[in-house]
Design a protein around this motif. Structure first.
Motif, mmCIF file in Angstrom:
data_model
loop_
_atom_site.group_PDB
_atom_site.id
_atom_site.type_symbol
_atom_site.label_atom_id
_atom_site.label_comp_id
_atom_site.label_asym_id
_atom_site.label_seq_id
_atom_site.Cartn_x
_atom_site.Cartn_y
_atom_site.Cartn_z
ATOM 1 N N HIS A 1 -12.988 4.375 -4.819
ATOM 2 C CA HIS A 1 -14.180 3.526 -3.913
ATOM 3 C C HIS A 1 -12.829 3.066 -3.743
ATOM 4 C CE1 HIS A 1 -16.639 5.392 -6.647
ATOM 5 N NE2 HIS A 1 -18.049 4.764 -5.657
ATOM 6 N N THR A 2 -11.949 2.892 -3.767
ATOM 7 C CA THR A 2 -10.708 1.939 -3.142
ATOM 8 C C THR A 2 -9.671 2.459 -2.673
ATOM 9 O OG1 THR A 2 -9.772 1.398 -4.973
ATOM 10 C CG2 THR A 2 -11.574 0.234 -5.101
ATOM 11 N N THR A 3 -8.879 1.861 -1.424
ATOM 12 C CA THR A 3 -8.068 2.496 -0.864
ATOM 13 C C THR A 3 -6.710 1.313 -0.240
ATOM 14 O OG1 THR A 3 -8.842 1.884 1.527
ATOM 15 C CG2 THR A 3 -10.001 3.591 0.683
ATOM 16 N N GLY A 4 -5.686 2.317 -0.404
ATOM 17 C CA GLY A 4 -4.704 1.411 0.011
ATOM 18 C C GLY A 4 -3.816 0.780 -0.878
ATOM 19 N N ASP A 5 -3.355 -0.821 -0.328
ATOM 20 C CA ASP A 5 -2.615 -1.147 -1.627
ATOM 21 C C ASP A 5 -3.783 -2.136 -2.348
ATOM 22 O OD1 ASP A 5 -0.418 -1.430 -0.464
ATOM 23 O OD2 ASP A 5 -0.748 -2.940 0.811
ATOM 24 N N ILE A 6 -4.979 -1.908 -2.299
ATOM 25 C CA ILE A 6 -5.544 -2.681 -3.344
ATOM 26 C C ILE A 6 -5.910 -1.369 -4.791
ATOM 27 C CG2 ILE A 6 -8.291 -2.947 -3.609
ATOM 28 C CD1 ILE A 6 -8.021 -5.453 -2.574
ATOM 29 N N ARG A 7 -5.901 -0.628 -4.059
ATOM 30 C CA ARG A 7 -6.545 0.560 -4.691
ATOM 31 C C ARG A 7 -4.956 0.401 -5.386
ATOM 32 N NH1 ARG A 7 -6.065 7.564 -2.320
ATOM 33 N NH2 ARG A 7 -8.478 6.332 -2.173
ATOM 34 N N LYS A 8 -3.675 0.286 -4.834
ATOM 35 C CA LYS A 8 -2.678 0.722 -6.332
ATOM 36 C C LYS A 8 -2.700 -0.418 -6.809
ATOM 37 C CE LYS A 8 0.861 1.692 -2.304
ATOM 38 N NZ LYS A 8 1.201 1.006 -1.260
ATOM 39 N N LEU A 9 -3.336 -1.388 -6.466
ATOM 40 C CA LEU A 9 -3.150 -2.880 -7.521
ATOM 41 C C LEU A 9 -4.015 -2.650 -9.086
ATOM 42 C CD1 LEU A 9 -2.390 -5.634 -8.888
ATOM 43 C CD2 LEU A 9 -3.681 -6.418 -7.231
ATOM 44 N N LEU A 10 -5.273 -1.823 -8.564
ATOM 45 C CA LEU A 10 -5.607 -1.698 -9.173
ATOM 46 C C LEU A 10 -6.280 -0.747 -10.481
ATOM 47 C CD1 LEU A 10 -9.655 -2.379 -7.557
ATOM 48 C CD2 LEU A 10 -8.844 -3.992 -9.111
ATOM 49 N N LYS B 1 5.915 -12.809 3.138
ATOM 50 C CA LYS B 1 4.578 -11.268 3.259
ATOM 51 C C LYS B 1 4.353 -10.625 2.877
ATOM 52 C CE LYS B 1 2.803 -15.556 6.266
ATOM 53 N NZ LYS B 1 2.933 -16.395 5.538
ATOM 54 N N GLU B 2 4.957 -10.437 1.504
ATOM 55 C CA GLU B 2 4.907 -8.934 1.242
ATOM 56 C C GLU B 2 4.737 -8.993 -0.351
ATOM 57 O OE1 GLU B 2 8.445 -6.850 1.355
ATOM 58 O OE2 GLU B 2 9.300 -6.407 3.325
ATOM 59 N N LEU B 3 3.467 -9.308 -0.398
ATOM 60 C CA LEU B 3 2.710 -9.370 -1.652
ATOM 61 C C LEU B 3 2.504 -8.037 -2.450
ATOM 62 C CD1 LEU B 3 0.070 -11.734 -0.755
ATOM 63 C CD2 LEU B 3 1.730 -12.223 -2.366
ATOM 64 N N ASN B 4 2.206 -6.901 -1.022
ATOM 65 C CA ASN B 4 2.091 -5.642 -1.844
ATOM 66 C C ASN B 4 2.612 -4.878 -2.522
ATOM 67 O OD1 ASN B 4 2.761 -5.629 0.961
ATOM 68 N ND2 ASN B 4 1.667 -3.757 1.788
ATOM 69 N N HIS B 5 4.106 -5.697 -2.128
ATOM 70 C CA HIS B 5 5.580 -4.789 -3.090
ATOM 71 C C HIS B 5 5.154 -4.203 -4.735
ATOM 72 C CE1 HIS B 5 9.649 -4.097 -4.141
ATOM 73 N NE2 HIS B 5 9.565 -4.685 -2.446
ATOM 74 N N GLU B 6 5.234 -2.916 -4.260
ATOM 75 C CA GLU B 6 5.592 -2.610 -5.453
ATOM 76 C C GLU B 6 5.881 -3.210 -7.277
ATOM 77 O OE1 GLU B 6 8.797 1.068 -5.317
ATOM 78 O OE2 GLU B 6 6.856 1.221 -3.976
ATOM 79 N N GLU B 7 6.829 -3.981 -6.693
ATOM 80 C CA GLU B 7 7.693 -4.530 -7.659
ATOM 81 C C GLU B 7 6.279 -5.888 -7.852
ATOM 82 O OE1 GLU B 7 11.669 -4.641 -9.016
ATOM 83 O OE2 GLU B 7 9.662 -2.610 -9.058
ATOM 84 N N VAL B 8 5.899 -6.764 -6.903
ATOM 85 C CA VAL B 8 5.021 -6.971 -6.977
ATOM 86 C C VAL B 8 3.906 -6.906 -8.449
ATOM 87 C CG1 VAL B 8 2.728 -9.230 -6.605
ATOM 88 C CG2 VAL B 8 5.289 -9.039 -5.340
ATOM 89 N N ILE B 9 3.493 -5.488 -7.865
ATOM 90 C CA ILE B 9 2.139 -4.637 -8.454
ATOM 91 C C ILE B 9 2.714 -4.358 -9.824
ATOM 92 C CG2 ILE B 9 0.609 -2.343 -8.554
ATOM 93 C CD1 ILE B 9 0.698 -2.935 -5.816
#
Length: 319
Positions: A141-150, A183-191
């Protein structure tokens, strides 16, 4: 544990089951009778009452109550009577299923505030109930960066000890700072930092960030102009708030629930039902400090009938 529910010294599960049967039998339901029993029993006791009820009447108490009650009161009682892990599974499923815009904050709440053991129990309960995994449904039910984070958050199993590595906290605070600056909040290091570090470690990192930058990371995420008000930055901010100070987070959810035009009953029910046996007393104190109004008073003003009576009972308000 700062539970708000008031539990009697002696409880007989058979007596409770029989009293509940009387409350739902015949003409009209005795809602007060239901509240006076279920509103004063712990999760373990409620499970025993369900078992006793089933043995006596060959019927599922949850289904019976669902058929006898209605509206917000029915929803609140239903969520309250479920085993906590099963309840979280239901809450997560309802949130994910809101197809238009899935309710990320409910999933984030469960993933970031529950202990690793509790989250594992929720995932088991979810599979048992829906015959799919929680992470599978979140991903679908999600896509992209949100999916990675969740997905990273719901599958995490964090270390629970209090030990922290101060050098690591400092270097990871630097990584977070750079990601926000670039402005790279979606960086994998952040997640990775947000989803794998123990709560003690991640809080140390957020504290380092505040000491180095002179502002909290959540304020920084909020104040980064319009292009930062993305869905991802909001989700990340919610995750950080849940990890950093859940009481503060829940106070805000409650404040928003009663402040808006037309109460957000879902949010109100969710916080009171899921925190009553955990830290609702602390949340109440924090609410009073923030709003100069007791939470009971705010709830009483915004709700009515059996629903109001039930929430106030869970808040520990004695008639």
């Amino acid at each position: 544990m700062t539970s708000t529910i008031v539990v009697p010294d002696h409880v007989s599960f058979v007596d409770d089951a029989e009293a509940l049967q009387r409350a739902v039998q015949g003409w009209g339901t005795n809602e007060k009778g239901i509240i006076s029993i279920l509103g004063h029993r712990t999760a373990a006791q409620r499970q025993h009452i369900r078992l006793a009820y089933h043995e006596l009447y060959q019927e599922d108490l949850v289904k019976r109550l669902e058929s006898e009650l209605s509206g917000d009161f029915e929803k609140a009682v239903y969520r309250w009577i479920l085993d906590p892990a099963d309840r979280d599974a239901v809450l997560a499923n309802v949130a994910i299923k809101k197809l238009v815009n899935p309710d990320y904050h409910v999933v984030l709440e469960i993933a970031c505030i529950r202990s690793p053991e509790e989250l594992l129990a929720v995932r088991r309960a979810y599979q048992a109930r829906y015959k799919r995994s929680l992470e599978e449904d979140v991903a679908a039910h999600t896509t992209g960066d949100i999916r990675k984070l969740l997905v990273a958050l719901v599958t995490a199993f964090r270390y629970t000890g209090e030990e922290i590595n101060a050098r690591l906290a400092k270097s990871e605070a630097g990584i977070l700072h750079d990601a926000i600056k670039d402005k790279e909040l979606n960086h994998e290091e952040v997640i990775r930092i947000v989803s794998t570090r123990s709560k003690a470690q991640v809080m140390a990192t957020f504290n380092c960030y505040r000491d180095d930058q002179g502002t909290s990371i959540t304020k920084k995420l909020l104040g980064e102009g319009d292009d930062h008000g993305t869905e991802f930055s909001k989700a990340l901010r919610t995750a950080i708030r849940c990890l950093n100070d859940s009481k503060k987070y829940f106070e805000k959810v409650l404040r928003n629930a009663v402040k808006r035009v037309g109460t957000d009953e879902d949010a109100l029910t969710r916080v009171i039902v899921t925190r009553a046996e955990k830290d609702l007393k602390d949340i109440k104190e924090y609410y009073y400090k923030r709003n100069s109004v007791p939470l009971e008073q705010a709830v009483a003003k915004d709700t009515s009938g059996d629903y109001k009576a039930f929430l106030l009972t869970l808040l520990g308000k004695e008639d």
